[in-house]
Design a protein around this motif. Structure first.
Motif, short mmCIF file in Angstrom:
data_model
loop_
_atom_site.label_atom_id
_atom_site.label_comp_id
_atom_site.label_asym_id
_atom_site.label_seq_id
_atom_site.Cartn_x
_atom_site.Cartn_y
_atom_site.Cartn_z
N GLN A 207 0.82 -1.22 0.00
CA GLN A 207 0.00 0.00 0.00
C GLN A 207 0.85 1.26 0.00
O GLN A 207 0.34 2.37 0.10
N MET A 208 2.16 1.10 -0.12
CA MET A 208 3.07 2.26 -0.13
C MET A 208 3.02 2.91 -1.52
O MET A 208 3.12 2.21 -2.53
N PRO A 209 2.83 4.21 -1.61
CA PRO A 209 2.83 4.86 -2.91
C PRO A 209 4.25 5.05 -3.45
O PRO A 209 5.22 5.00 -2.68
N GLY A 210 4.34 5.28 -4.73
CA GLY A 210 5.61 5.70 -5.32
C GLY A 210 6.47 4.54 -5.78
O GLY A 210 6.22 3.37 -5.51
N ARG A 211 7.52 4.91 -6.51
CA ARG A 211 8.43 3.91 -7.05
C ARG A 211 9.28 3.29 -5.96
O ARG A 211 9.58 3.92 -4.95
N VAL A 212 9.69 2.05 -6.23
CA VAL A 212 10.61 1.40 -5.30
C VAL A 212 11.56 0.53 -6.10
O VAL A 212 11.20 -0.04 -7.14
N CYS A 213 12.80 0.49 -5.64
CA CYS A 213 13.86 -0.24 -6.34
C CYS A 213 14.22 -1.48 -5.53
O CYS A 213 14.30 -1.42 -4.31
N GLY A 214 14.40 -2.60 -6.22
CA GLY A 214 14.74 -3.83 -5.53
C GLY A 214 15.92 -4.55 -6.16
O GLY A 214 16.25 -4.33 -7.33
N GLU A 215 16.52 -5.42 -5.35
CA GLU A 215 17.69 -6.17 -5.82
C GLU A 215 17.24 -7.46 -6.51
O GLU A 215 16.28 -8.10 -6.10
N THR A 216 17.98 -7.84 -7.56
CA THR A 216 17.74 -9.12 -8.21
C THR A 216 19.04 -9.55 -8.89
O THR A 216 20.11 -9.06 -8.53
N VAL A 217 18.93 -10.46 -9.85
CA VAL A 217 20.11 -10.87 -10.61
C VAL A 217 19.79 -10.79 -12.10
O VAL A 217 18.62 -10.80 -12.48
N ASP A 218 20.82 -10.72 -12.92
CA ASP A 218 20.57 -10.71 -14.36
C ASP A 218 20.73 -12.12 -14.91
O ASP A 218 20.93 -13.09 -14.16
N ALA A 219 20.63 -12.23 -16.23
CA ALA A 219 20.61 -13.55 -16.87
C ALA A 219 21.91 -14.32 -16.66
O ALA A 219 21.96 -15.53 -16.84
N GLU A 220 22.96 -13.61 -16.27
CA GLU A 220 24.22 -14.29 -15.99
C GLU A 220 24.45 -14.46 -14.49
O GLU A 220 25.55 -14.84 -14.06
N GLY A 221 23.44 -14.12 -13.70
CA GLY A 221 23.56 -14.30 -12.26
C GLY A 221 24.24 -13.14 -11.54
O GLY A 221 24.49 -13.23 -10.34
#
Lengths: 515, 447, 121
Positions: free
Chosen positions: B286-300
């Motif tokens: 329910q938080m408004p606005g953009r948010v950035c998160g960590e992940t991995v790319d196709a090479e890990g």
């Protein structure tokens, strides 16, 4: 593997070594928290003695755990990060509906003059007469370019401007005993902020279908109008890049039904100095200073979204605004009558006002019109050069400042719009706007802006054409694997959304470390 | 025209490729009587040096903060910004980049946002923060709406210590809403919001340090709100205070909204500023606005993306949590760089220096006949009562070249009880000479 | 035990007076990886066509409507931690909620296997 750090290597290295450190000029950069610690600082400050008597027992007991960097470390960290970004200064952004044009550096220099940057919003107005005069001059340009009676400068971005414009409409209707109007008409090609804004204010949204030629049907609008309709939110030029040919009739029908015409001004760049929206019958329109008037996008803001208002809506403008007083310029800070009040703490985006006015004065009225014409010329040039390879969904009208293609030219290739856009990255371009507007299947919306030279446009068209032909030739792998030459390959968005990691945690604090 | 690359010959050539006789042919959809049917009467294009002269003349009519003793706060604070910050945010790759929707070529902005979110979460003591709002005031209005969604209740109570402009923004966002209760101004730290919480209450909004400078008891507010199933929204307009005061998250806050301008951003006459919004992990949907998160790319490889975007307007359209789109990315970068330069050690020293200077200011003001300091507690800002009306007094000080604070009547014109009140702030930039000059001028004016 | 379908790609598997609602394999495939499911609260009373739940993929959020009127009797809590069940096992482990059917005759207006197969052909 261990590297020989003592001597100079003599071979060419092992070919099966997969680098995990990025490339030579683009090294992978650790997080700030992995470089710094809580003792390092890049700021020299005296350590003041304090007596906690006036802190009421509320002083901090828990450490903040905020990492610091010395100045050379910080400089390197952020310069390295910056190099992982595409930017206008380094390459074209053919990004439809976003108007990524050149950002003149004179704007930046002017915004940093202490007389603009180092003044407080609550200084006595006698000490900020130049700032109020600047707001007056910017207002004059905006009202003149749109042929409108008033402008509310304060909205912080386009969506905020939309919100303000619709709040103004709501205030005007409530003052006129028309508070029962609860429906807002929104063409289905509209930007997502339009229905979001209407819903935010408690309106129900009624979608107006587009005609087969990509424009809004005046008859469909007339059919949807009723005594319950408060307003229409229409983008013109629309999100398909077309000027709405029946816009005046639509405005007349809307006004005839007692409703207001909110115009989304996201695409004003196509018509500034050439067409005045006030002549078309609009009642309110926001203008994205960060698109049309070249204030930098900054990686996602700050923007500025002043809203021009018709005479009918002018009395409902929010505070604060500038007014000529008997003793110089005044800042009206409190609501009079039925206006809607205040939508941000202070005077809005002064830093953006300075940049936008600097840009306007640089261009002049003649230059702004020329810029609009060049923006339209460039988009039509791209459409003309690529029309034989790409599929053009709405060929009936000349396009305005953006060229819209659909994905039918990719049918059977195994390449999607997304794949195609990602392949553009490998060629040094930012992807075009994809899958918007929603009314076109697999939309690709290309907006070159007036800032691109013919040479760049030709190069862009050559690349687009080559990619299209390669896709049609069956070389799908180039697209589905793209990008191959960017700082990162495609990122796993599913993983990011399923178990969100939204901040850095110390490795020892992560759940698996406890197991 | 220096910003337009085409020559006349190139324009003609391009029109030829398009197959248009002239540029007007491309505007054929425009009703003929609306196309260039006017004389704008605007000046023609101008060389850089003339534009610069025009703007400098306007700037020169303003009294800049550095031009004399300066004590204005009230929601925007004059702090030193290291030269490195302004240099770095003007890097082309940050300044002229678009919103990072294409993560493969936006890792610079995205990693910065991830670092920013981490800094804000740590500062506020909350689990998560978003990638910024427009400013503290609009962030407060969004937080109120967020609390209503979370609790499915409507009543919202605003403390009398909330910045009056913030209150006005919440009122505008909630136009005609009878469930909004705004407590009257509390310049002496009085007014107990805790008595206004009931089972219908979605949230209470408490600012600390409050508009008048008083430090509020967040723990007590949180306990009282939670006892009735309501949420506590804590508002902070001076984020430097968090270097010295306990984080609201450690005291039970559910949503923290702050104005981040103090770190990395100039006064700019009111904008652009930087809204910080942080909350508990269970509330992020329910938080408004953009948010950035960590992940991995196709090479890990580790990478970052904008995530949870199904809350946002471009996907949810009329069901979005907010209509916010563009936010304050570059201001967040300035904040993050400045905060990285400070680090915990520097930030703590900065906060201590602010408080030490404010204590000197309070002590000096107490000694001026006709001045009464109302605060028993403060961080770097306080309210004084003067023996003459404040608005005219501030104007006379300005004529002496001293910007002596904000008369409360400017923000609360309908309240005769505040006519003699001034809110003043000290920061690390305040010198003993500034304080002496202010007190000398006040002594003369009030004599 | 019968399973019926809506044109919006919900299924309802009828077990006595209870219906088990989820989305079809066709729908999960069209939506892509599901990352979040907003579940209804138990006890919620729904009319036919009311929004009962929301399933979110990375780029889309789709409302799940009530195929028939009734009261939510149980929700699939497992989806909170593992929304991907809707992708891997939409018809069994990926069910979304159970509804106590108010009016069994409403089931007659839904699609049967053959009609749904025709729709998604």
């Amino acid at each position: 593997m261990s590297m020989n750090k003592q001597g100079r290597p003599t071979g060419t290295g092992t070919s099966d070594f997969a680098s995990t450190s990025g490339s030579a000029l683009l090294p992978n950069e650790p997080l700030l928290f992995e470089i710094g610690d809580t003792e390092h600082s890049g700021v020299d400050l005296p350590d003041a003695e304090i007596n906690t008597a006036r802190l009421g027992g509320f002083e901090r007991k828990m450490p903040l755990d905020l990492a610091g960097l010395t100045e050379p470390e910080a400089m390197r960290h952020y310069v390295r990060l910056s190099r992982l970004n595409h930017s206008i200064d380094s390459g074209m952004y053919p990004l439809g509906s976003c108007t990524m044009k050149h950002n003149p550096r004179l704007n930046e220099k002017m915004a940093r003059l202490p007389g603009f940057a180092d003044i407080h919003p609550l200084q006595p107005v006698s000490t900020v007469q130049g700032a109020l005069e600047l707001m007056n001059q910017l207002s004059h340009w905006l009202m003149t370019l749109t042929n409108t009676s008033a402008v509310a400068l304060t909205p912080k971005a386009g969506a905020h401007g939309e919100l303000l414009g619709m709040m103004t409409i709501k205030a005007a209707q409530q003052a006129a005993g028309q508070g029962h109007r609860t429906i807002v008409l929104v063409p289905e090609s509209a930007h997502g902020t339009n229905p979001a804004t209407a819903a935010f204010l408690g309106y129900s949204v009624k979608s107006i279908p587009a005609r087969a030629d990509g424009t809004v049907d005046v008859q469909a609008v007339k059919d949807a109008l009723s005594p319950e309709v408060a307003a229409i939110m229409l983008t013109n030029p629309n999100t398909c890049g077309l000027f709405e040919p029946q816009v005046i009739e639509i405005a007349q029908a809307v006004h005839g039904a007692g409703a207001f015409f909110y115009c989304d001004g996201a695409n004003f760049n196509a018509i500034m100095g050439v067409v005045r929206p006030g002549d078309l019958g609009i009642d309110a329109m926001h203008i994205n200073l960060h698109k049309t008037f070249s204030t930098p996008h900054g990686g996602g803001g700050p923007g500025a979204g002043p809203v021009v208002l018709s005479a009918a809506l002018a009395p409902f403008a929010p505070v604060p605004f500038v007014r000529q007083g008997s003793d110089g310029l005044e800042l009206v800070e409190h609501t009079e009558g039925e206006a809607l009040g205040r939508i941000t703490a202070f005077q809005g985006q002064m830093g953006m006002y300075v940049r936008a006015l600097t840009y306007m004065l640089s261009h002049g009225g003649d230059g702004l019109a020329q810029a609009a014409e060049d923006a339209v010329l460039n988009a039509n040039y791209i459409k003309a050069r690529l029309g034989h390879v790409f599929s053009v969904p709405f060929p009936d009208y000349p396009t305005m400042h953006e060229a819209l293609f659909d994905d039918s030219f990719l049918a059977g290739t195994g390449v999607t719009t997304l794949d195609f856009a990602k392949a553009l990255i490998d060629e040094g371009f930012h992807p075009m706007t994809m899958y918007f507007p929603l009314v076109v299947h697999g939309a690709m919306l290309v907006e070159p802006t007036e800032s691109e030279s013919k040479q760049t446009l030709d190069h862009f068209c050559d690349v687009m054409e080559e990619l299209a032909l390669d896709a049609k030739a069956g070389n799908a792998a180039r697209f589905t694997a793209a990008p191959l030459h960017a700082p990162r390959r495609r990122l796993d968005e599913t993983r990011a959304a399923r178990a969100p990691i939204l901040k850095w945690e110390r490795p020892e604090d992560l759940p698996q470390a406890a197991e | 025209m220096r910003y337009l690359p085409h020559s006349a010959a190139e324009r003609a050539e391009m029109l030829g490729v398009i197959g248009a006789a002239n540029i007007d042919a491309l505007f054929s959809a425009v009703p003929a009587n609306a196309l260039k049917s006017f004389d704008l009467g605007l000046p023609a294009h101008s060389p850089e040096f003339l534009v610069e002269a025009h703007m400098k003349a306007l700037a020169g009519q303003n009294h800049a903060g550095a031009d004399g003793p300066f004590f204005i706060g009230a929601g925007a604070y004059r702090h030193h910004v290291p030269a490195t910050v302004d240099h770095l945010i003007q890097r082309s790759e940050f300044l002229t980049a678009y919103t990072p929707y294409q993560p493969e070529i936006s890792q610079g902005t995205l990693q910065m946002l991830f670092e920013f979110q981490t800094q804000v979460a740590k500062l506020t003591g909350m689990d998560v923060a978003n990638a910024s709002m427009y400013d503290g005031s609009t962030g407060t209005a969004e937080a109120v709406l967020m609390a209503r969604r979370l609790t499915r209740r409507n009543k919202v109570v605003l403390s009398g210590g909330l910045h009056p402009h913030y209150r006005d923004v919440v009122k505008a966002y909630l136009k005609d809403d009878s469930d909004l209760e705004c407590l009257s101004a509390s310049p002496e730290g009085q007014g107990d919001i805790l008595d206004h919480i009931d089972e219908e209450t979605a949230a209470i909004v408490v600012q600390t340090p409050d508009f008048y400078g008083h430090l509020r008891n967040i723990r007590a507010a949180a306990d009282a709100a939670h006892a009735k199933g309501a949420l506590l929204i804590v508002v902070i307009t001076e984020v430097v205070s968090l270097g010295l005061l306990e984080a609201p998250g450690a005291l039970g806050a559910d949503i923290v909204v702050a104005e981040g301008q103090s770190i990395g951003n100039a006064l700019n006459f009111g904008g652009p500023y930087l809204g910080l919004l942080a909350t508990r992990k269970e509330f992020i949907r329910q938080m408004p606005g953009r948010v950035c998160g960590e992940t991995v790319d196709a090479e890990g490889q580790r990478g970052f993306v904008l995530t949870l975007s199904t809350r946002e307007q471009h996907i949810r359209r009329e069901k979005a949590t907010s209509n916010i789109c563009t936010n304050s990315g570059l201001c967040a970068l300035a904040f993050s760089i400045h905060m990285a330069l400070l680090g915990e050690a520097g930030f703590t020293r900065l906060a201590r220096l602010n408080h030490a200077n404010a204590c000197k200011l309070a002590d000096a003001l107490e000694a001026v006949p006709g001045v009464e300091v109302l605060n028993r507690t403060f961080f770097n800002e306080m309210t004084i009562r003067t023996s003459t009306p404040a608005a005219a007094l501030i104007e006379r000080l300005a004529q002496r070249g001293i910007l002596g604070g904000v008369p409360v009547s400017r923000l609360e014109p309908g309240d005769p009880g505040v006519a003699n009140l001034i809110v003043l702030a000290a920061t690390e930039l305040t010198t003993e000479g500034d304080i002496a000059a202010l007190c000398a001028a006040l002594s003369e004016e009030l004599a | 035990m019968t399973t019926k379908f809506t044109p919006d790609h919900e299924y309802i598997r009828v077990e006595g007076s209870t219906g088990i609602v989820g989305i079809t394999p066709y729908a999960q495939n069209a939506l892509g990886d599901i990352v979040f499911v907003e579940l209804p609260s138990v006890g919620k009373v729904l009319k036919k066509g009311d929004e009962a739940a929301v399933v979110e993929s990375v780029k889309a959020a789709s409302e799940i409507y009530a195929p028939v009127a009734g009261t939510v009797s149980e929700i699939n809590e497992a989806l909170s931690g593992e929304p991907g069940l809707i992708n891997t096992d939409p018809e069994s482990g990926g069910w979304i909620y159970k509804i106590t059917i108010a009016d069994a005759s409403e089931l007659d207006g839904l699609l049967d296997d053959a009609a749904y197969a025709e729709l998604t052909k």
